[in-house]
Design an enzyme around this catalytic site. Structure first.
Site, mmCIF file in Angstrom:
data_model
loop_
_atom_site.group_PDB
_atom_site.id
_atom_site.type_symbol
_atom_site.label_atom_id
_atom_site.label_comp_id
_atom_site.label_asym_id
_atom_site.label_seq_id
_atom_site.Cartn_x
_atom_site.Cartn_y
_atom_site.Cartn_z
ATOM 1 N N CYS A 94 8.158 14.558 59.677
ATOM 2 C CA CYS A 94 7.619 14.259 58.347
ATOM 3 C C CYS A 94 8.456 13.198 57.625
ATOM 4 C CB CYS A 94 7.626 15.512 57.473
ATOM 5 S SG CYS A 94 6.506 16.793 58.024
ATOM 6 N N GLU A 109 9.509 13.207 54.504
ATOM 7 C CA GLU A 109 10.586 13.744 53.654
ATOM 8 C C GLU A 109 11.859 13.972 54.444
ATOM 9 O OE1 GLU A 109 7.518 14.727 54.013
ATOM 10 O OE2 GLU A 109 6.811 15.958 52.357
#
Ligand code: THU
Length: 137
Positions: A54, A56
């Site tokens: 991901c 993040e």
């Protein structure tokens, strides 16, 4: 631009580099430090789907890899584009709970509704979590 504007712009910009060849769901993330340095990440997907990462986590790991630690981080922004609600996955919440301060602002921006910038903290998004203190003997 203030920190909020800077970090959101950086997350929007880096989203263009997302390597989401399977899901086509592009995500950009950026964080800004006290000395105004910005670290970015996008989601990167693999043909072995479970190996995908991901935005993040790539962003936070990038910052940590460059010596940044939680007390240096002023804000994190995450940008996606979706008709439904937009929120970080559970794995990213766990990492945020360990690598961000509990009250660091997290801005969520959905490019389908760019005027609505939601502001959270990890304390709000993940009130309960396992941490280093829980696994020490
Ligand atoms: N993804 C992120 O990068 N961040 C999120 O907050 C949600 C999901 C990625 C993982 C995968 O590459 C794609 O979006 C679809 O789940």
């Amino acid at each position: 631009m203030n920190n909020k504007e800077l970090v959101i712009k950086a997350a929007k910009d880096v989203r263009e580099h997302s390597y989401a060849i399977f899901s086509k769901f592009k995500v950009g993330a950026a964080l800004i430090t006290k000395n105004k340095k910005i670290y970015k990440g996008t989601n990167i997907e693999s043909a072995s789907y479970g190996l995908s990462m991901c935005a993040e986590r790539n962003c936070i790991f990038n910052a940590y890899s460059n010596g940044v630690r939680k007390n240096d981080i002023v804000a994190l922004a995450i940008v996606g584009k979706t008709k439904g609600s937009f929120a970080p996955c559970g794995a990213c919440l766990q990492i945020m709970s360990e690598l961000l301060n509990e009250d660091t602002p997290i801005y969520l921006v959905n490019l389908d509704r760019p005027k609505i910038i939601k502001e959270y903290t990890i304390k709000k998004l993940l009130p309960l979590q396992i941490g280093t203190k829980d696994i020490q003997k």
